[in-house]
Design a protein around this motif. Sequence first.
Motif, PDB file in Angstrom:
ATOM      1  N   GLU A 179     -24.426  21.447 -15.497  1.00  0.00           N
ATOM      2  CA  GLU A 179     -24.184  21.074 -16.892  1.00  0.00           C
ATOM      3  C   GLU A 179     -22.713  20.718 -17.096  1.00  0.00           C
ATOM      4  O   GLU A 179     -22.364  19.731 -17.757  1.00  0.00           O
ATOM      5  CB  GLU A 179     -24.587  22.248 -17.794  1.00  0.00           C
ATOM      6  N   ASN A 203     -23.990  31.265 -20.570  1.00  0.00           N
ATOM      7  CA  ASN A 203     -22.690  31.016 -19.937  1.00  0.00           C
ATOM      8  C   ASN A 203     -21.574  31.897 -20.507  1.00  0.00           C
ATOM      9  O   ASN A 203     -20.423  31.773 -20.119  1.00  0.00           O
ATOM     10  CB  ASN A 203     -22.303  29.536 -20.050  1.00  0.00           C
ATOM     11  N   ASP A 262     -23.306  27.288 -15.620  1.00  0.00           N
ATOM     12  CA  ASP A 262     -24.105  26.204 -15.039  1.00  0.00           C
ATOM     13  C   ASP A 262     -23.189  25.054 -14.630  1.00  0.00           C
ATOM     14  O   ASP A 262     -22.781  24.241 -15.473  1.00  0.00           O
ATOM     15  CB  ASP A 262     -25.134  25.715 -16.062  1.00  0.00           C
ATOM     16  N   ASN A 299     -24.069  33.378 -16.446  1.00  0.00           N
ATOM     17  CA  ASN A 299     -24.573  32.396 -15.476  1.00  0.00           C
ATOM     18  C   ASN A 299     -23.987  31.041 -15.855  1.00  0.00           C
ATOM     19  O   ASN A 299     -24.524  30.330 -16.690  1.00  0.00           O
ATOM     20  CB  ASN A 299     -26.100  32.377 -15.536  1.00  0.00           C
ATOM     21  N   PRO A 305     -25.105  26.560  -8.369  1.00  0.00           N
ATOM     22  CA  PRO A 305     -26.198  25.805  -8.990  1.00  0.00           C
ATOM     23  C   PRO A 305     -27.578  26.231  -8.503  1.00  0.00           C
ATOM     24  O   PRO A 305     -28.575  26.028  -9.181  1.00  0.00           O
ATOM     25  CB  PRO A 305     -25.906  24.349  -8.609  1.00  0.00           C
TER      26      PRO A 305
END
Length: 587
Positions: free
Chosen positions: A84, A64, A81, A79, A50
Motif C-alpha cells: 500500500e 498500520n 502494509d 501490520n 508483504p
Amino acid sequence: MKQLMIGDFVDTNYLFFTGKGGVGKTSAACATAVSLADQGKKVLIVSTDPASNLQDVFGTTLANKPAPVPGVKNLYAANLDPEEAAASYRNKIIDPYRNTLPKAALDSMEEQLSGACTVEIAAFDEFSTLLTDEDTTSEFDHILFDTAPTGHTLRLLQLPNAWSDFLETNDNGVSCLGPLAGLADKKALYQKTVEALANPERTKLVLVARPDDSTLIEAGKAAEELEEIGIRNQMLVVNGVFERSSDDQTAIQLEAMQQEALQSIPAYFGDKPTYHLPLVPYNLTGFQALRDLFDPEALEMIEEIPETEPIKLPSISEMIDDLSAKKQGVFMTMGKGGVGKTTVAAAVAAGLTDRGHRVLLTTTDPAAHVDLVMDSDSGDNLLTVSRIDPKKEVEKYKAQVLENVGEDLTEEELAYIKEDLESPCTEEIAVFRAFAETVDQAKDAFVVIDTAPTGHTLLLLDAAQSYHREVERTQGDLPESVKQLLPRLRNPEETFISLVTLPEATPVYEAGRLQEDLRRAQIEPAWWIINQSYHETGTTDPILSGRAHAERKWIREVQESYSRKTCIIPWQADKVKGLERLKTLIK
C-alpha cells in the motif's frame, strides 16, 4: 548450540528479525513478543513483510497503527502494509507527469516503480517513521520488527544526498534509484534509523535460518553485508531443528541431513551468539503454540493426530504426462529461494526425455549441471544441459551498463549506478537475457528453465521495447532473442510456468504474490507444484506426522485459493542427483 530462551532477549530494546522467506521469522518474532509480554514487559511487534502472516499467527485483524492484541496483556501489534505504501509512493512520483509525458513513458515509470526494491524502500520508510517517533517508542520496553532491511537497501539510503538532481538528468534508466527520487528530504530520518540499528546497547539483529545449507549460507551473506555498514550486533537462530524420538525412516533421514547441514554453519558466525529452536509438530498459530516454542517440555506432550481423509493430488509424473502431450514448448519453474526449483526443473527434463522428447535443460545451478552431465546412463542423447553462471552474466551485464553510461558522470552519480547494479533485479535481468539466447537456439524440442523471470521483469522489458530503450538500466535496443521470447512467454500453448512452493504459510503466500505479478504481465501459471511434503511420505514419527497434518491447511489453500492445477512431491531425504535418481523421483 543451545536452545533459544526468552532470557536471551531481555536486555535489548529493539529486535530486528531477518532471513529468507519461509525460515520462520514471523513465528520466532511472535513467540518472542508473547513471552516478553508474559514477563510483564510492554511490547510492540511490527511487521513490514508483504508476505507476513502476523494476523494469522495472532488470530486477529491488525492495522498500520499500534493496537492492543486481544488475549495477551502488555502486547501491541502493527501490520504496516508496504504494498500500500509503495502504491501511494508510486502515485506521488508519477502524478505530476500524467498530462505531460506519453503513455509509453508513463508505463515505463510505473513499472520501474513496481519492483521489490520499491516495496522494500517503502517498508523502510514506514518503519523509520515509527522507529524515530519518540512519543511512540518511549511507551514500550521492547519493539520487535518482523523483517529487517537488507544491506543493499541500507547502502542505497546512505548514498550522497543528490538523488533528485541526478534522477532528473540521468537518461540511463534505473531500478532501485527510481524509488529514491522523492526521498532526499528524509535523509536525516533514515540516518537516525541506521544509527539506531547499529547501536549495540539498544538493538539486536536476529538472523533466522533453517538447518539446511541454502538458508545458512544466505544468513551468512546477509550478516556480512550488514556488518559492512556498521550493524554488528547480530545473533543466529536456527529454526526447526529436529530431534527424533522414533525409528521411522523419514525421521532418521531428516535428522542426519540436518546434522550434516549444521556442521557447515558459516565461519562468520563463529564469534556470534548462536541458538536453535525445535521443529514442532503443529502450526505456530495461537498464543499457546507460541508460548510452547520456548518450553522444552512442551514437545513431550504431543497430542494424538486425528484421523483424516487423505488429500489426493496428481503426482509430478502426471504433470509431465500433461506436458508431454504438447510435443514441444518452454517449461519454467518459479518460486522463492529454497523451495526446490532446480530439482523440479531437472526432474521434469528427465521425465520428458523418458517419454522420448528432445530436451534442453538450462540451469543456473552448477551442481545440477555437473551431476547431470557426469551421469551418462541415459544412453539416448535426448537431454542437453547448458549452464548459465549468474555471476559471470551479472559481471558481463554490469560492464555493459557502465560502458554505456557516459564519461560525464560525477563520482557520486557513478556511485548511484554501481549500487543500483547490486540489486537482485540486476541478476534477474542478466540471467534472463542469457536464457533468451539459449531458448532462441532450440527448435522442435522442450526447453526447461530452472528460474522464470518475474512479471515485473517481463513488464520492464516489454515497456523497454515499446519505449525504444531498456528502462531497467541501459541505453539501446533489446536483444532480438529477448524481443522474440516475450510474446512466446505469453502464449499458453508454447510456455508452461510452474510455481514451486512448500506446504507452509510464507512460501504459499510468496508464490501467490508471484502469481499476481505474472498475471500483471498477462501470463497464467500452468501448474502449482507443492514440494517436499511430509504429508506424502506416510511418516509415523510423532513430530513429523504432526507436521504432515499441519501441511493439510496449506495444501488446501493452494488447491482452493490459488491454483488451477496442482501436483505434489513427497519430502526427499537426499539431494537428487543424476538422471536415474531423478527418474525415480518422478515415478
